[in-house]
Design a protein around this motif. Structure first.
Motif, PDB file in Angstrom:
ATOM      1  N   ASN A 122      -8.610   6.528 -13.769  1.00  0.00           N
ATOM      2  CA  ASN A 122     -10.064   6.703 -13.826  1.00  0.00           C
ATOM      3  C   ASN A 122     -10.812   5.404 -14.118  1.00  0.00           C
ATOM      4  OD1 ASN A 122      -9.820   9.536 -13.429  1.00  0.00           O
ATOM      5  ND2 ASN A 122      -9.333   9.787 -15.605  1.00  0.00           N
ATOM      6  N   ILE A 123     -10.077   4.281 -14.115  1.00  0.00           N
ATOM      7  CA  ILE A 123     -10.686   2.984 -14.397  1.00  0.00           C
ATOM      8  C   ILE A 123     -10.519   2.089 -13.175  1.00  0.00           C
ATOM      9  CG2 ILE A 123     -10.622   0.924 -15.866  1.00  0.00           C
ATOM     10  CD1 ILE A 123      -9.521   2.654 -18.109  1.00  0.00           C
ATOM     11  N   LYS A 124     -11.574   1.372 -12.839  1.00  0.00           N
ATOM     12  CA  LYS A 124     -11.490   0.425 -11.738  1.00  0.00           C
ATOM     13  C   LYS A 124     -10.830  -0.855 -12.256  1.00  0.00           C
ATOM     14  CE  LYS A 124     -14.266  -1.823  -8.146  1.00  0.00           C
ATOM     15  NZ  LYS A 124     -15.635  -2.033  -7.614  1.00  0.00           N
ATOM     16  N   VAL A 125      -9.543  -1.005 -11.947  1.00  0.00           N
ATOM     17  CA  VAL A 125      -8.773  -2.088 -12.547  1.00  0.00           C
ATOM     18  C   VAL A 125      -8.626  -3.266 -11.585  1.00  0.00           C
ATOM     19  CG1 VAL A 125      -7.487  -0.487 -13.995  1.00  0.00           C
ATOM     20  CG2 VAL A 125      -6.515  -1.210 -11.809  1.00  0.00           C
ATOM     21  N   THR A 126      -8.396  -4.438 -12.189  1.00  0.00           N
ATOM     22  CA  THR A 126      -8.061  -5.647 -11.445  1.00  0.00           C
ATOM     23  C   THR A 126      -6.827  -6.260 -12.093  1.00  0.00           C
ATOM     24  OG1 THR A 126      -9.375  -7.148 -12.812  1.00  0.00           O
ATOM     25  CG2 THR A 126     -10.508  -6.049 -10.988  1.00  0.00           C
ATOM     26  N   TYR A 127      -6.360  -7.314 -11.525  1.00  0.00           N
ATOM     27  CA  TYR A 127      -5.218  -8.048 -12.068  1.00  0.00           C
ATOM     28  C   TYR A 127      -5.507  -8.512 -13.502  1.00  0.00           C
ATOM     29  CZ  TYR A 127      -1.177 -11.287 -11.629  1.00  0.00           C
ATOM     30  OH  TYR A 127       0.018 -11.958 -11.760  1.00  0.00           O
ATOM     31  N   ASP A 128      -6.779  -8.780 -13.818  1.00  0.00           N
ATOM     32  CA  ASP A 128      -7.172  -9.320 -15.129  1.00  0.00           C
ATOM     33  C   ASP A 128      -7.597  -8.255 -16.134  1.00  0.00           C
ATOM     34  OD1 ASP A 128      -6.815 -12.126 -14.636  1.00  0.00           O
ATOM     35  OD2 ASP A 128      -8.595 -12.061 -13.361  1.00  0.00           O
ATOM     36  N   SER A 129      -7.714  -7.026 -15.725  1.00  0.00           N
ATOM     37  CA  SER A 129      -8.226  -5.982 -16.622  1.00  0.00           C
ATOM     38  C   SER A 129      -7.326  -5.805 -17.845  1.00  0.00           C
ATOM     39  CB  SER A 129      -8.334  -4.646 -15.883  1.00  0.00           C
ATOM     40  OG  SER A 129      -9.205  -4.735 -14.788  1.00  0.00           O
ATOM     41  N   PRO A 130      -7.906  -5.763 -19.072  1.00  0.00           N
ATOM     42  CA  PRO A 130      -7.101  -5.550 -20.283  1.00  0.00           C
ATOM     43  C   PRO A 130      -6.783  -4.067 -20.496  1.00  0.00           C
ATOM     44  CG  PRO A 130      -9.391  -5.847 -20.895  1.00  0.00           C
ATOM     45  CD  PRO A 130      -9.331  -5.984 -19.396  1.00  0.00           C
ATOM     46  N   VAL A 131      -6.005  -3.517 -19.568  1.00  0.00           N
ATOM     47  CA  VAL A 131      -5.615  -2.105 -19.644  1.00  0.00           C
ATOM     48  C   VAL A 131      -4.087  -2.014 -19.638  1.00  0.00           C
ATOM     49  CG1 VAL A 131      -7.722  -1.267 -18.548  1.00  0.00           C
ATOM     50  CG2 VAL A 131      -5.733  -1.829 -17.129  1.00  0.00           C
ATOM     51  N   TYR A 132      -3.590  -0.912 -20.156  1.00  0.00           N
ATOM     52  CA  TYR A 132      -2.144  -0.758 -20.317  1.00  0.00           C
ATOM     53  C   TYR A 132      -1.416  -0.689 -18.978  1.00  0.00           C
ATOM     54  CZ  TYR A 132       2.384   1.289 -21.330  1.00  0.00           C
ATOM     55  OH  TYR A 132       3.740   1.533 -21.377  1.00  0.00           O
ATOM     56  N   PHE A 133      -0.259  -1.338 -18.929  1.00  0.00           N
ATOM     57  CA  PHE A 133       0.722  -1.126 -17.866  1.00  0.00           C
ATOM     58  C   PHE A 133       2.108  -1.280 -18.474  1.00  0.00           C
ATOM     59  CE2 PHE A 133       0.149  -5.712 -17.830  1.00  0.00           C
ATOM     60  CZ  PHE A 133       1.425  -6.217 -17.589  1.00  0.00           C
ATOM     61  N   SER A 134       3.094  -0.688 -17.842  1.00  0.00           N
ATOM     62  CA  SER A 134       4.458  -0.721 -18.370  1.00  0.00           C
ATOM     63  C   SER A 134       5.190  -1.942 -17.849  1.00  0.00           C
ATOM     64  CB  SER A 134       5.211   0.553 -17.979  1.00  0.00           C
ATOM     65  OG  SER A 134       6.592   0.431 -18.292  1.00  0.00           O
ATOM     66  N   LEU A 135       5.542  -2.855 -18.743  1.00  0.00           N
ATOM     67  CA  LEU A 135       6.284  -4.044 -18.346  1.00  0.00           C
ATOM     68  C   LEU A 135       7.692  -3.675 -17.883  1.00  0.00           C
ATOM     69  CD1 LEU A 135       6.177  -7.116 -18.099  1.00  0.00           C
ATOM     70  CD2 LEU A 135       7.002  -7.260 -20.467  1.00  0.00           C
ATOM     71  N   GLU A 136       8.256  -2.656 -18.484  1.00  0.00           N
ATOM     72  CA  GLU A 136       9.600  -2.204 -18.074  1.00  0.00           C
ATOM     73  C   GLU A 136       9.572  -1.699 -16.636  1.00  0.00           C
ATOM     74  OE1 GLU A 136      13.069   1.013 -19.406  1.00  0.00           O
ATOM     75  OE2 GLU A 136      11.235   0.804 -20.592  1.00  0.00           O
ATOM     76  N   GLU A 137       8.543  -0.965 -16.266  1.00  0.00           N
ATOM     77  CA  GLU A 137       8.439  -0.468 -14.897  1.00  0.00           C
ATOM     78  C   GLU A 137       8.169  -1.596 -13.909  1.00  0.00           C
ATOM     79  OE1 GLU A 137       5.683   2.754 -14.662  1.00  0.00           O
ATOM     80  OE2 GLU A 137       6.845   4.062 -16.004  1.00  0.00           O
ATOM     81  N   VAL A 138       7.375  -2.579 -14.326  1.00  0.00           N
ATOM     82  CA  VAL A 138       7.150  -3.755 -13.475  1.00  0.00           C
ATOM     83  C   VAL A 138       8.466  -4.495 -13.252  1.00  0.00           C
ATOM     84  CG1 VAL A 138       6.061  -6.043 -13.424  1.00  0.00           C
ATOM     85  CG2 VAL A 138       4.706  -4.038 -14.052  1.00  0.00           C
ATOM     86  N   PHE A 139       9.262  -4.607 -14.299  1.00  0.00           N
ATOM     87  CA  PHE A 139      10.569  -5.253 -14.184  1.00  0.00           C
ATOM     88  C   PHE A 139      11.462  -4.484 -13.198  1.00  0.00           C
ATOM     89  CE2 PHE A 139      15.014  -5.494 -15.722  1.00  0.00           C
ATOM     90  CZ  PHE A 139      15.236  -6.860 -15.545  1.00  0.00           C
ATOM     91  N   ASN A 140      11.474  -3.151 -13.320  1.00  0.00           N
ATOM     92  CA  ASN A 140      12.271  -2.332 -12.394  1.00  0.00           C
ATOM     93  C   ASN A 140      11.793  -2.513 -10.957  1.00  0.00           C
ATOM     94  OD1 ASN A 140      13.801  -1.288 -14.493  1.00  0.00           O
ATOM     95  ND2 ASN A 140      12.530   0.553 -14.716  1.00  0.00           N
ATOM     96  N   TYR A 141      10.483  -2.589 -10.782  1.00  0.00           N
ATOM     97  CA  TYR A 141       9.894  -2.742  -9.446  1.00  0.00           C
ATOM     98  C   TYR A 141      10.394  -4.033  -8.795  1.00  0.00           C
ATOM     99  CZ  TYR A 141       6.168  -2.736  -5.875  1.00  0.00           C
ATOM    100  OH  TYR A 141       5.476  -2.736  -4.695  1.00  0.00           O
ATOM    101  N   ILE A 142      10.361  -5.129  -9.586  1.00  0.00           N
ATOM    102  CA  ILE A 142      10.787  -6.425  -9.052  1.00  0.00           C
ATOM    103  C   ILE A 142      12.290  -6.435  -8.784  1.00  0.00           C
ATOM    104  CG2 ILE A 142      10.953  -8.897  -9.588  1.00  0.00           C
ATOM    105  CD1 ILE A 142       8.328  -8.520 -11.214  1.00  0.00           C
ATOM    106  N   CYS A 143      13.076  -5.829  -9.679  1.00  0.00           N
ATOM    107  CA  CYS A 143      14.525  -5.727  -9.445  1.00  0.00           C
ATOM    108  C   CYS A 143      14.813  -4.958  -8.160  1.00  0.00           C
ATOM    109  CB  CYS A 143      15.215  -5.039 -10.630  1.00  0.00           C
ATOM    110  SG  CYS A 143      15.294  -6.025 -12.128  1.00  0.00           S
ATOM    111  N   ASN A 144      14.102  -3.870  -7.963  1.00  0.00           N
ATOM    112  CA  ASN A 144      14.302  -3.054  -6.764  1.00  0.00           C
ATOM    113  C   ASN A 144      13.883  -3.809  -5.507  1.00  0.00           C
ATOM    114  OD1 ASN A 144      15.302  -0.847  -8.213  1.00  0.00           O
ATOM    115  ND2 ASN A 144      13.251   0.015  -8.539  1.00  0.00           N
ATOM    116  N   LYS A 145      12.792  -4.570  -5.587  1.00  0.00           N
ATOM    117  CA  LYS A 145      12.354  -5.367  -4.441  1.00  0.00           C
ATOM    118  C   LYS A 145      13.396  -6.431  -4.086  1.00  0.00           C
ATOM    119  CE  LYS A 145       8.403  -3.895  -2.834  1.00  0.00           C
ATOM    120  NZ  LYS A 145       8.268  -3.530  -1.389  1.00  0.00           N
ATOM    121  N   ASN A 146      14.072  -6.942  -5.117  1.00  0.00           N
ATOM    122  CA  ASN A 146      15.078  -7.970  -4.899  1.00  0.00           C
ATOM    123  C   ASN A 146      16.313  -7.426  -4.185  1.00  0.00           C
ATOM    124  OD1 ASN A 146      16.005 -10.784  -5.519  1.00  0.00           O
ATOM    125  ND2 ASN A 146      17.613  -9.673  -6.605  1.00  0.00           N
TER     126      ASN A 146
END
Length: 606
Positions: free
Chosen positions: A273-297
């Motif tokens: 419900n929030i219009k987010v950008t790369y710079d927005s100070p909103v929560y994201f899961s670093l563990e999920e980002v890590f999994n995403y990059i591992c999977n892309k690799n």
């Protein structure tokens, strides 16, 4: 004959046969001691000395106040030197005008600058204590933390509003008394004449962990106390990339691309419900980002019934379903022209441009995520078993600003942090507080809750050199320096190496407390920033004693050398008495406790 008199200690003394004006210019006034022998007979040695103040009167209730800078002998004949080599001739006193006193209803008022003075001058007086108090102690919004060096009975008052609102620089070599000066200024700021807490708000970036002793009842945030948490999702794009990506690697552009893609998608996932950008100070899961990059690799595909699927066992998922990549997956290896025995089709990585691209990036991410020193920054949990959410931003800001426990001062202890993280922490907090003050001012159309940020050892993370690792901190602090005043955010820049500090930040300071500087480069740098009228003070910078300082700026009536009052209590920055300790009896050391502390172990652990 013009009347030359002095009022000192309550007694009028006629000095018409002793002092006279020799020359008068806007930046220099020469005053002559006409008969030095008579002067010695009628005056003490302390009447006029370097640093004393004189008054040049014009006969119309106005006087030019001048500062004694130097003197020289005037020898007209050999007879003026006696057999005992005692000088009997005249002296020329070189003085510098600092302003003027105007008398209204018998009371003096000090005014900066020189104007409306009648010529020729009508007399020369030694400024008395009442005059000095008028010059140095009579100001609006009186704020005092020092005394005049020559006359300790004279308190030096600065205009509190001008002092705190226009940025302050405190500079001096190690051991000159910077920490005690900073502590004294802040102690006076939070000192209240009423029984309740006043509205002072100060945040100190404490590099050496020394200010908690000076403010025992104020807010103290430290990773050692496990009460300082600054979650990674508060970082903007550049801070995130600075922490996790090496720009000098050949594929850094691909690292940035996949990292940005993962972060933005994950922010949207948790903040629909929030219009987010790369710079927005909103929560994201670093563990999920890590999994995403591992999977892309490792990502591979295969074709079945005309659909392109992820090459994983037991599950058929189309490659368009990227949400599937947030969990850790095990992809089948590329099979070339052969069919995979399990999937019954060729497995290929050709449609994944990132395949095998990030082994070093993944290793670095994993190391950072597992680094206990970064736990305060990397953890996804604010409490055991309870994850952060975007709604926690308010609580984080309240804690940093001292509103959780109603503290005037918040000390952020950076002494235990890895050096490469200090600049990121300073950048995040500076940026957050600036944004808060900006939006507060826009919302209420003014800021009646101003804040001040104290940057201890600022040259370490806001340096002049343009290195990438300091870029974000420089941007954040320079923004505070250039724009903060409009939104109720000020700064105090503290440094022992001003010549190594960002010139943009330092040049925005309008008030200076300059203590002893031993390094010639630092002396020259500071001299260049001082007003032309006080450049001569710069010659004394290397000879100042501890807690002595040149005070100059918009908030000060006139530049002067001062003695900073003693802080109570003092910071933990006392000099170690080496020789005294070495001459005492041998002392045993609890090595086990020290080693445990080095390894971040508990002293009570088994």
């Amino acid at each position: 004959m013009m009347k030359l008199s002095s009022y000192w200690g309550g007694t009028e003394v006629d000095k018409s046969d002793q002092l006279r004006v020799r020359s008068f210019e806007s930046h220099s006034v020469q005053i002559e001691i006409v008969d030095f022998q008579k002067w010695k007979e009628k005056n003490t040695d302390s009447e006029i000395k370097i640093g004393s103040f004189l008054k040049v009167e014009d006969g119309n209730d106005r006087s030019i106040v001048t500062l004694v800078k130097s003197f020289k002998m005037v020898e007209d004949s050999e007879d003026e030197i006696t057999i005992q080599n005692q000088y009997n001739g005249n002296f020329i006193i070189n003085t510098q005008p600092i302003g003027q006193l105007e008398y209204t209803s018998g009371k003096p008022e000090f005014i900066k600058g020189i104007k409306n003075i009648s010529i020729p001058p009508n007399g020369v007086n030694i400024a008395n204590e009442e005059d000095l108090k008028c010059i140095f102690s009579n100001t609006d919004n009186k704020f005092v933390f020092s005394n005049h060096l020559i006359n300790n009975n004279i308190e030096i008052a600065v205009n509190g509003d001008k002092f705190f609102s226009k940025h302050i620089a405190v500079v001096g070599s190690t051991g000159s008394g910077k920490s005690c000066t900073v502590a004294k200024v802040i102690q006076e700021a939070i000192n209240s004449d009423i029984d309740k807490v006043n509205n002072t708000h100060i945040i100190i970036f404490d590099i050496h962990g020394e200010y908690s002793r000076a403010f025992p009842d104020q807010g103290y945030l430290s990773i050692e106390k496990k009460n300082f948490h600054l979650p990674y999702w508060l970082m903007n794009s550049e801070e995130l990339e600075n922490l996790f990506i090496e720009n000098n690697e050949s594929n850094s552009h691909n690292q940035i691309s996949v990292f940005k893609e993962a972060v933005i998608k994950n922010k949207i996932r948790y903040n629909p419900n929030i219009k987010v950008t790369y710079d927005s100070p909103v929560y994201f899961s670093l563990e999920e980002v890590f999994n995403y990059i591992c999977n892309k690799n490792e990502e591979t595909h295969y074709i079945k019934d005309g659909k392109e699927l992820f090459a994983i066992k037991n599950t058929e998922v189309e490659v368009s379903c990227t949400d599937f990549l947030w969990g850790k997956l095990s992809f089948e290896a590329s099979s070339g022209n052969s069919k995979n025995d399990i999937l019954g089709s060729k497995v290929s990585s050709k449609n994944n441009g990132y395949h095998g691209e990030f082994p070093r990036f993944i290793s670095r991410l994993e190391n950072k995520m597992n680094d206990e020193r970064l736990h305060f920054l990397i953890t996804e949990e604010k409490e055991k078993g309870k994850k952060y959410s975007t709604q926690d931003l308010q609580e984080i800001i309240e804690k940093i600003l001292g509103y959780k426990e109603k503290n005037n001062v918040t000390i952020i202890d950076l002494s235990s942090l890895p050096f490469e993280v200090i600049s990121i922490v300073v950048s995040i907090i500076s940026r957050l507080i600036f944004e808060f003050c900006y939006h507060y001012t826009k919302f209420f159309e003014k800021n009646d809750n101003p804040f001040m940020l104290v940057y201890e050892e600022a040259h370490k993370y806001i340096p002049k050199i343009n290195e990438a690792r300091y870029r974000n901190t420089r941007i954040a602090v320079e923004r505070v320096a250039k724009e903060g005043r409009k939104y109720g955010l000020s700064s105090m820049i503290v440094s022992q190496r001003p010549s190594e500090l960002s010139s943009t930040v330092f040049s925005q300071c309008n008030n200076f407390i300059v203590m002893r500087l031993n390094n010639p480069e630092d002396q020259s740098y500071v001299k260049r920033l001082l007003p032309e009228a006080v450049i001569s003070y710069g010659d004394a910078l290397s000879s100042l004693e501890k807690r002595e300082a040149l005070l100059v700026g918009d908030a000060v009536a006139t530049p002067c050398i001062v003695n900073i009052k003693e802080a109570c209590p003092t910071p933990q920055s006392d000099d170690i008495k080496f020789y005294t300790e070495w001459r005492s009896d041998w002392k045993d050391i609890a090595f086990s406790n020290i080693v445990k502390n080095i390894n971040k172990e508990s002293h009570n652990s088994n």
